[in-house]
Design an enzyme around this catalytic site. Structure first.
Site, PDB file in Angstrom:
ATOM      1  N   ASP A   1       0.895  -1.039   0.001  1.00 39.04           N
ATOM      2  CA  ASP A   1      -0.055   0.016  -0.056  1.00 39.04           C
ATOM      3  C   ASP A   1       0.785   1.421  -0.056  1.00 39.04           C
ATOM      4  OD1 ASP A   1      -2.505  -1.155  -0.136  1.00 39.04           O
ATOM      5  OD2 ASP A   1      -2.392  -1.730   1.957  1.00 39.04           O
TER       6      ASP A   1
ATOM      7  N   TYR B   1      -9.845  -1.117   3.194  1.00 41.42           N
ATOM      8  CA  TYR B   1      -9.427  -1.230   4.628  1.00 41.42           C
ATOM      9  C   TYR B   1      -9.141   0.163   4.930  1.00 41.42           C
ATOM     10  CZ  TYR B   1      -8.615  -5.881   5.908  1.00 41.42           C
ATOM     11  OH  TYR B   1      -8.766  -7.134   6.709  1.00 41.42           O
TER      12      TYR B   1
END
Lengths: 732, 732
Positions: free
Chosen positions: A375, A463
């Protein structure tokens, strides 16, 4: 005019001037103007008209959402060598680049990253408040005609002073414009449109996500910047993640913005209904009925006790530099703690941040195998940090810090309320002792534990990562990762587990009708440039080993012995944790001894964690080889900050922490960097649907013979007089 | 008297009566009377005059320290089958025993334990509020002429209905009188007095501790109840632990109260000076100067949201029975959580408590090898729970629960403010999600995390254990152990590490001049009688294993696969945790399926922990064999509650969890008990001197497919109107 009248005139003139002056500086800003440049609050991605330009006279630009922060960033000037680039500096970089031969001649380029190029560590360490600011430079990553460029722009000489290309495999962090731009590509493709229509889905109901495609060494991946697009239906719910269009994956060339291929094989899988998936309070049918507890609040009648001056945070016995970063999120620099014996501020960390994440999904099938997110290096962990909700993400008395980042054409934009800073008290105990009655001493001494929390919440699509740095007055620093948000789920034909043949493996848990929560891991790797009382430190593994007693030595057959091993080279510090071969992990300053002759140190104390069990030769694991150990120590090297490499996107694993560490350089009594990875195995359960209760884990950096004694021995307890007098708001 | 005057007279009479009545019930109690029976607050151990006797009309007996609790225990009557014995019941037990043949004929006996004998689980489960209370019985452990007796007293028939002796090795928990009594023994011994004098220590400065002697299979231990006494100097400090009289150990026969032998070999070791060891705020020289932060407080403008009715606690979606226990400390029973889908209260835990502790020190030398404490079974974990400090051990709005325990002659006494219950909010997040701008949905939903904490702090001599049970609205239960208090240290001749020869091992860390903090472990073993939706449950190990893909199956070489293994017998559930062979550990109800067909379950989620590495044949490890694994599952058996055995003191290890579990009984779809051990390796560091900053660890019991979906999906966020209006007290 006599002197008396002149005095009156003077006083009057001065007063009028003062009123005008004050009015001028406090002019209310027009709402229109106000909302212009806060991209997080008022628009999807910032479009160019919403960005900071080089105003000669900057306007007022920011609307305060509902809380404390109404900082005017146009007036920002750097005060500290590590302060992030200001709006003026971003605009200057942009101006310099626009005249540079590379960009002047090109009609289209992308500036993937513009951040401060931090001055040499040595210079920063020597710099003192009051000294002239060190020369300011910007580090720029740009893409142009299929090539990634790393440039350094000198803001004093207004020149590009370094320019490199083709250093390592992979591509830079995607810009937000790129991520957004990709999503339009499938809609221009006939096959895609047909497939959606065939499924009976209205094109207007679709929401798509750009999914980093990993790297698998196939020919299609060579010299092409790829991304996969998968789509969801947002019909009837804001929580479209729970309504996947399963089996439809579009492979897109990111640079050319064209569809390469479409995989379409989930036609038999019905769209999940998405009932009860909307998590917004405003749409709940039981408003108020489910209030489980009375209001509770952290109150500080005398106000917070921290001071934030620019990016410098001072609280209790701590001082540190705090800044937002588009890739890392939060960067903590020069964290120092005051020694109560000497009143001296002592260095603990030179720089600490989240270097990379790795989130592999455990499903090898067509639409899922490539989901192995990194990420920070792919999406930008800071870019994804959303504005914090001032009453729920952080307590009421929090301070909010904005990020100012550069968009893909170089214009700065505001990431408002990106970081909060607050004091926390959970009712916990810093230390206590009661004498038991046996000794006939009537003593009960207890000290409440109050900490300072620095928080960011990054929503990388589904998320949410809640990232905390917590500072304790006893010298401990805790880094905590909280996972919440929404699962990445898979469509299935099954409604109930009783339909699933015994031998069939679902790669996850049936969470709702036609929805599987796919098993996955999360790894968060921290870069911790420890400087315990200076830069030259050593890493000591204090191994706890069973020692058998010799015949007749003792009625005991065994005891545990602490065996200290100083790591000489990097491979000595490649560490896999083991419950049955435990160690403490100290970073010490071998030249700095305590009063008793123990080396001053901090220890890394792991919390609950998980290790990656993927095959080391599996391409995702090769790229995320920084998760092969939980702990690593490397010699400080300015270019080794990103555990997965500078260019993580589609990287081949040639620039990871594993690669650097394998060089096995000396690390004893050197400037060293400690790396630690927190891991989570996540087998979803129904409670994670439709939105996950937060799961967290943490690690601590804890003083170990750093202080001569408990540094909060003399801290006072709470007294009755300290506590505020409160009443419910509606009783006012 | 006309009617008007009569009315006036009536009103006047009534008013006078009312005033008298109010005055009567609010008469300030004499301080004398007030303090009579609160042993914790006003005396060392309670002497017999301070105890509750069978008053026919009980007096006012308790002085409220400074807070909420002013419960009159004389009026207590049991309302629930699990409610602890009341004062009247204790007195009744004492009366019944005094007429029993066993005690009538004996001039001296000790009642080591009197607690409620809980009714059969089946009966308790069937019992409902409003039903007649189940017959009350007391379980009594007594020592008499060198023999331990286990008796059951029926409080309905006033008879001893069962009486057993000689079941297993070992002796009962020491009474507080016994612990105190032992300490006088050395002072009557000439050799001891001589040794102290020879060291130039004034006898009046000495403080001694009773140290359980373990069991090592030597002849001197046979049929003798032993204890060792070591002493300290309290000259100049309340923190005498930091001034050990090293090398002097007195072995005492506990029953005969006589010295068996004295080991005296530390004459060359100087007494530590104890400078800066006093931790009391009142003696600090820098009063107020070290206030590191402004006051901060948890405020609940509408008051706490829990209700406590006797021993029943109701908060948010939780209900449970809470009681103090002299051996376990806190006992949580019948913990149930409300399912938001059905509004039904669903069972999670039938009974949970700290079953045993094990604290082995890692020094095999003469004065240290035997220090292998088992605090619950030797000292009574609840007996050692000190009154909580109402402003520092727990937040201001805490509720306090007293313990009423029996002293060694059977008279009840008060352990005041032993347990606190409070709501906590640390600024944490229960769940959150922000839509990132890519999807063009403007959503940010965040819910604050508020929990209910049940706390006790047991000071087992030097160490303080802060024991929390924390309940979350999402169904999670966290059990947390905090370690604070004071280290057990060893005297040494060394002033500085530079004096220590390289090859010499100190068994610990030099903490101060002449003071070594000896390395030790802490293990805390929890008994968790899980009843997930009923008693018949199974234990499922969900193993996470690397699965290699087959040729051509996927571009991925590997993924992780969850493999469910239902434990058939006890040995299947003897579990050592492993980072590289991870599992989830579920207790499920195989007969209770979720809407989707997943079995309703809770999973045990370990936090940071440590494993005992001592030799399995080492006597301390044999006695503490319950630490051989981190997880065990046994079939429910009323007699198997204490992991180290019923009689832990000087036990030989014949009645431990390991022994029971080795019977390998079936545990599938049975009433099962889960056992979990939290461990700590503790290598002391200078910061632990002279009092330790709290170190904690925890484990979670977390719903896993227990609820059909996130049970707090519909919980509201904080609104501005919920927050109180506060001002500093001194501004009033």
């Amino acid at each position: 005019m006599d002197s008396r009248k002149f005095l009156q005139f003077l006083v009057l003139s001065f007063s009028v001037a003062l009123v005008l002056f004050i009015t001028w500086f406090h002019l209310p800003s027009l709402p229109n103007n106000d909302s212009l440049l806060d991209c997080n609050l008022f628009s999807g991605w910032c479009t160019s008209k919403n960005r900071f330009r080089s105003f000669t006279k900057p306007n007022l630009i920011k609307k305060t959402p509902s809380s404390t922060n109404n900082h005017k960033h146009e007036y920002d000037v750097p005060h500290h060598p590590l302060d992030p680039l200001t709006i003026n500096e971003f605009n200057k970089v942009r101006a310099i680049l626009s005249t540079h031969s590379l960009f002047k001649s090109s009609s289209s380029y992308t500036l993937n990253s513009i951040v401060l190029e931090e001055p040499d560590k040595k210079l920063v360490l020597e710099w003192k408040k009051g000294d002239p600011l060190l020369p300011r430079k910007a580090s720029v990553i740009a893409r142009l005609q299929g090539v990634s460029h790393a440039l350094t722009v000198d803001l004093t000489t207004n020149q590009v002073i370094s320019h490199e290309t083709g250093l390592v495999s992979g591509y830079p962090v995607m810009t937000i414009d790129e991520m957004q731009g990709i999503l339009e590509v499938p809609f221009r493709n006939l096959e895609f449109n047909r497939s959606i229509t065939r499924r009976g889905i209205d094109m207007t109901e679709i929401s798509c996500l750009p999914i980093s495609s990993g790297w698998y060494g196939t020919p299609v991946e060579e010299n092409r910047r790829l991304i996969k697009v998968q789509c969801y239906s947002k019909k009837g719910t804001v929580n479209f993640y729970m309504k996947p269009i399963e089996g439809l994956t579009v492979l897109v060339d990111m640079d050319r913005k064209e569809v390469i291929s479409i995989s379409d094989n989930g036609l038999n899988i019905p769209m999940a209904k998405g009932i009860d998936t909307d998590y917004r309070y405003s749409v709940q049918k039981l408003n108020g009925e489910l209030r489980l507890f009375n209001p509770i609040s952290l109150e500080q009648p005398e106000g917070p006790s921290f001071k934030i001056d620019g990016n410098l945070v001072k609280w209790a016995n701590w001082e540190f530099h705090l800044k937002p970063d588009p890739r890392a999120g939060i960067i903590i620099s020069q964290a120092k703690v005051r020694d109560p014996e000497t009143s001296e501020l002592r260095s603990v960390i030179y720089k600490g941040f989240t270097s990379e994440l790795f989130v592999p999904y455990m499903d090898p099938t067509d639409g899922w195998y490539f989901k192995t997110y990194m990420d920070a290096g792919e999406y930008g962990f800071g870019l994804q940090a959303m504005p914090l909700d001032p009453l729920n993400d952080c307590p009421r008395n929090a301070y909010y810090m904005d990020g100012v980042f550069a968009s893909s054409d170089g214009t700065p934009y505001l990431q408002s309320n990106m970081i909060c800073v607050f004091e926390s008290y959970a009712g916990d105990i810093a230390w206590r002792h009661s004498e038991c009655p046996i000794t006939n001493l009537k003593v009960t001494e207890v000290r409440p534990k109050v900490t300072l929390v620095v928080r960011m919440a990054a929503a990388v699509a589904n998320y949410d990562y809640i990232m905390d740095w917590e500072f304790q007055t006893d010298g401990l620093i805790r880094a905590k990762v909280g996972l919440s948000g929404i699962l990445m789920v898979k469509g299935t034909t099954y409604d109930n587990m009783n339909q699933v043949p015994n031998q069939e493996y679902l790669y996850g848990t049936l969470l709702s009708e036609n929805i599987i929560g796919v098993i996955h891991d999360h790894y968060v790797t921290y870069y911790l440039d420890m400087d315990i009382d200076g830069s030259n430190n050593s890493f000591v593994k204090v191994n706890i080993k069973k020692q058998e007693t010799s015949e007749g030595e003792s009625p005991r057959k065994s005891y545990l012995k602490a065996v200290r091993n100083v790591a000489k080279t990097e491979k000595d510090a490649q560490i896999k944790l083991s419950l049955y071969d435990p160690s403490e992990f100290h970073v010490i300053n071998p030249s700095k001894k305590s009063r008793l002759g123990n080396p001053a140190g901090y220890k890394l104390v792991p919390g609950a964690t998980a290790a990656s069990l993927l095959d080391h030769e599996d391409p995702p694991q090769k790229r995320a080889a920084f998760t092969n150990n939980q702990i690593w120590v490397t010699p400080y090297n300015k270019s080794e900050q990103w555990a997965g490499g500078l260019f993580v996107y589609q990287s081949k694993g040639d620039d990871t922490l594993q690669v650097w560490s394998n060089r096995d350089r000396p690390i004893e009594n050197k400037d060293i960097v400690l790396w630690y990875t927190i891991g989570f195995h996540h087998i979803p359960c129904q409670e994670d649907y439709p939105i996950m209760p937060t799961v967290s884990s943490s690690f601590d950096l804890k003083p170990a013979n750093f202080f001569d004694r408990n540094p909060i021995l003399r801290a006072p307890p709470n007294f009755k007089e300290d506590l505020p007098v409160c009443k419910a708001r509606d009783s006012t």
